[in-house]
Structure formats: structure tokens, C-alpha cells
Design an enzyme around this catalytic site. Structure first.
Site, PDB file in Angstrom:
ATOM      1  N   LYS A  74     -10.195  -3.872   3.561  1.00  0.00           N
ATOM      2  CA  LYS A  74      -8.959  -4.307   3.706  1.00  0.00           C
ATOM      3  C   LYS A  74      -8.950  -5.619   4.772  1.00  0.00           C
ATOM      4  O   LYS A  74      -8.128  -6.467   4.739  1.00  0.00           O
ATOM      5  CB  LYS A  74      -7.973  -3.379   4.501  1.00  0.00           C
ATOM      6  CG  LYS A  74      -7.554  -2.272   3.209  1.00  0.00           C
ATOM      7  CD  LYS A  74      -6.180  -3.176   2.613  1.00  0.00           C
ATOM      8  CE  LYS A  74      -5.618  -2.363   1.718  1.00  0.00           C
ATOM      9  NZ  LYS A  74      -4.441  -2.552   0.816  1.00  0.00           N
ATOM     10  N   ASP A 121      -1.071   2.925   5.968  1.00  0.00           N
ATOM     11  CA  ASP A 121      -1.560   4.309   6.327  1.00  0.00           C
ATOM     12  C   ASP A 121      -2.815   4.439   7.190  1.00  0.00           C
ATOM     13  O   ASP A 121      -3.468   5.154   7.432  1.00  0.00           O
ATOM     14  CB  ASP A 121      -1.679   4.972   4.977  1.00  0.00           C
ATOM     15  CG  ASP A 121      -3.214   5.098   4.401  1.00  0.00           C
ATOM     16  OD1 ASP A 121      -3.848   3.899   4.172  1.00  0.00           O
ATOM     17  OD2 ASP A 121      -3.839   6.051   4.656  1.00  0.00           O
TER      18      ASP A 121
END
Length: 396
Positions: A74, A121
């Protein structure tokens, strides 16, 4: 429960949808990432014995657990979006954008200390927190209910202010957006909606570095390009980035793409069936926490809607199957530590090739002994307790 699938008959991604992920875009993103200390391409591994077991020619896995020491991919999106945003504040052109240029004393004096906010998350927030810290700025991170404590602490270890809320993912995104507007913070979110699309587009472009690395690694090793892609999806930003990148690079020879989601948060599968964006509401409760998103990204959806061959909705047991196939490999294959959201593509691939009742999907996708399949393990054991439970057979 058997997995559900929707076959998509719309055809290839039209050229006008590929400006987002074109070759020049890929080149610019990777040029920026290459200026970040510690950057290096992540491994692309051939699992020859697994391929033989499944009855295909080749299974390739790109291991993103090695990215910047963050155990997930990410940071590529968050760092590039942050870089593009700060670069615009400094008047830097895309070809002038480097990590060093954003961190000079002059740049810091002009920018001051900025605060970036996001919802996650775990993996995206960790990447945003890491990039902000590297560049001398602050990060605030909101996490949906049920997020693993380990992921929260990993974000805090990067110096961010972070908390687990009582909200689902999409409501946590709305909270981050509202807090950003109230406090003058900049939202770095890996999904989009009308009026908020520039930064998500930059995040998608940041992910294209993975595809460019894969293309280079295939060429370096003399391997043929894959015939099939299995791409996991939450909002669809990562899947859209990969499919769009390969479509821009290989055109009509783009691999057949299968999009995989948890059945508790299968907004792309439902959107494909309905022919229009269709959100999923509720708790979005799945072990595949990184994919538990209920609203498709408006920027990447047009690529997936036109270019994906099939959308699959599956339960947690398919992710567990993939984790074990990679973590306890066939004799002769290397082990790959892949978390719940990273391994589900391999689990679904194995199911389509081996389970009764999925022959039609296997035939539709053209999976056979000549297929060369690419999967991308987007995370390692970011929840180590659950990873051990799954591999030891204590769960599923």
C-alpha cells in the site's frame, strides 16, 4: 458455500479508459518510487510444483510483503499521492518529483507541517503514516471496527495518531473526510467518489509500479507474459491499476482477468451483475479485512467493468486455502508468507481448477494446461496470530 461468479461479456478495456494507467504514467510513478530510500523491486516467484499440481503451465506470485519493510504494497499508492499533492504545493512538475525534493529545508519551510488523514483496516494507513513520517508531516488514521490490534500498533509505530472506531470501512472513510474538512487536513484515501477523484487517481497510479516491475522481471528472465490474472479487490483501486497497466502495455494480448472479493463485501461482483455501481452495506465482516469495502472506487470501476472477464465472490475458506498453499508449499517450491487478503487469488485459482461444479467458469476463463497465471500477494502476515491459526489448521 460454493463461490459465486459473474461472467463479464463487455470485452477489453477501451483505449480512452487507459489514460489513467498508461505507460508514461507507469514510468513516472516508478521514477518517483525509485528515489525513496530502500526502494527495490519485490520478488516475482515461479511456483512450478504448484502449477503442476493444479494442471497449468505456470503460476507466478509477486510477493509484496517485501515492500519498504512494511509487509504490504500500500505504501506505493499513499507515497505517490502524497508526493503529487506536495509537489503541486511546491510548483514541481511531474518530472521534477523526487522524495529528496519534497524533503529539502526549502520545501519544508514552504510547506510547514501538514496533516494527512485516512481510513484503513491497516495496510493503507500504515503506508500513509510511513510516508508522512518520512517527509516530516503528520498522519491521522481511523480504522473500522474489528481491525486487528497488531495493525493498529503498526500504524502508531510510524508516529501516526490512530484509533479503531465502531464504524464499518465506508463509514470510517466518511469520518476521515469529515475530520479532514473540519481541521484542514488532507485526505489521502484509496477510494473515490464524485468530487474526490484526483488523489485516488494518484494512488492508483502509484500502484502501477508493481505492474512495471513485473513486466521488467518477465523480460529479464525470458518468461512469457501471463495469460491470466487473479486480482483481489476491495474498492477496486489495486485491481484497476493492475488490469489497466497490463491493458495499456499489452493491448489485445492483455491477460484474462478474474476479480476476487470476500462474499461479505462483494461490491464489484454485485455491480457487475447489476450493470451499475451497487454498494454493499452492513458490517462487511470477513477475515479478508483489507478487502472489506462496500463501495466501488469510481475512478477504477470503468476499467474493471469493461476489462475483467469474471468477478468472483467467495468465503474466508478460499483465502485460508491460498494462505496454506503458499505458506506450506509443494515440495521444491519456496514458501511465501501471504496474509488473508494477499492469498485469496491463489485460493480461488485452485478452487476453479480443482473443484467440481466450477467447470463452466474454468472453461469460460480458458484455464488449461497451457495457462500461465499471475497472482499478486499484496500483504504478508499483517495479523500474525490469525496467520498462525490458519496455517496450523486451527481455523478452517
Amino acid at each position: 458455500m460454493k463461490l459465486q461468479y459473474c461472467v463479464n461479456r463487455t470485452g477489453a478495456v477501451p483505449p480512452e479508459k487507459l489514460a489513467l494507467t498508461g505507460l508514461e504514467v507507469q514510468k513516472a510513478a516508478r521514477a518517483f518510487h525509485s528515489t525513496i530510500p530502500g526502494y527495490e523491486p519485490t520478488p516475482l516467484t515461479a511456483l512450478d510444483h504448484l502449477a503442476r499440481r493444479l494442471g497449468v503451465s505456470q503460476v507466478l506470485v509477486k510477493d509484496e510483503s517485501k515492500r519498504f519493510g512494511l509487509n504490504a504494497f500500500k505504501a506505493l499508492g499513499g507515497s505517490y499521492a502524497m508526493g503529487r499533492y506536495l509537489g503541486e504545493q511546491l510548483g514541481l512538475g511531474r518530472d521534477q518529483l523526487t522524495f529528496e525534493a519534497l524533503g529539502t529545508p526549502e520545501a519544508r519551510e514552504k510547506l510547514g507541517e501538514r496533516t494527512f488523514v485516512t481510513a484503513t483496516d491497516g495496510n493503507h494507513g500504515r503506508g500513509v503514516a510511513w510516508a508522512a513520517r518520512q517527509l516530516g508531516h503528520r498522519a491521522v488514521v481511523y480504522m473500522p471496527k474489528g481491525s486487528a490490534r497488531e495493525r493498529l500498533e503498526n500504524i502508531r509505530a510510524q508516529g501516526a495518531q490512530a484509533e479503531i472506531t465502531g464504524l464499518n470501512y465506508d463509514d470510517a472513510v466518511r469520518l476521515a473526510d469529515r475530520m479532514g474538512r473540519e481541521h484542514g487536513w488532507t485526505l489521502i484515501q484509496d477510494t473515490a467518489w464524485p468530487g474526490y477523484e484526483d488523489i485516488p487517481a494518484w494512488i492508483i497510479q502509484g500502484y502501477t509500479t508493481i505492474a512495471q516491475e513485473i513486466a521488467d522481471q518477465l523480460e529479464e528472465r525470458g518468461w512469457e507474459k501471463p495469460t491470466h490474472l487473479f486480482l483481489q479487490a476491495g474498492v477496486g483501486s489495486f485491481a484497476g491499476a493492475m488490469l489497466g497497466s497490463f491493458a495499456a502495455r499489452w493491448g489485445r494480448d492483455c491477460p484474462v482477468a478474474c476479480i476476487v472479493e470476500p462474499d461479505r463485501a462483494d461490491c464489484l461482483y454485485r455491480s457487475a451483475r447489476a450493470g451499475t455501481i451497487t454498494p454493499v452495506t452492513g458490517d462487511l465482516d470477513s477475515m479478508m479485512a483489507g478487502l472489506c469495502c462496500g463501495e466501488p472506487c469510481t475512478v477504477s470501476w470503468p476499467i474493471l467493468q469493461r476489462g475483467a472477464a469474471a468477478f468472483v465472490s467467495c468465503g474466508d475458506e478460499y483465502a485460508a486455502r491460498g494462505m496454506r498453499l503458499l505458506g506450506r508449499p509443494e515440495p521444491g517450491d519456496p514458501a511465501i508468507i501471504s496474509g488473508e487478503s494477499g492469498a485469496v487469488g491463489v485460493g480461488v485459482l485452485a478452487a476453479i481448477l480443482c473443484e467440481e461444479g466450477l467447470e463452466d467458469l474454468r472453461w469460460t476463463l480458458g484455464l488449461n494446461e497451457n495457462s500461465r497465471v499471475l497472482c499478486i500477494s499484496t500483504e504478508g502476515d499483517t495479523d500474525r496470530e490469525n496467520y498462525r491459526r490458519v496455517l496450523d489448521g486451527a481455523r478452517f
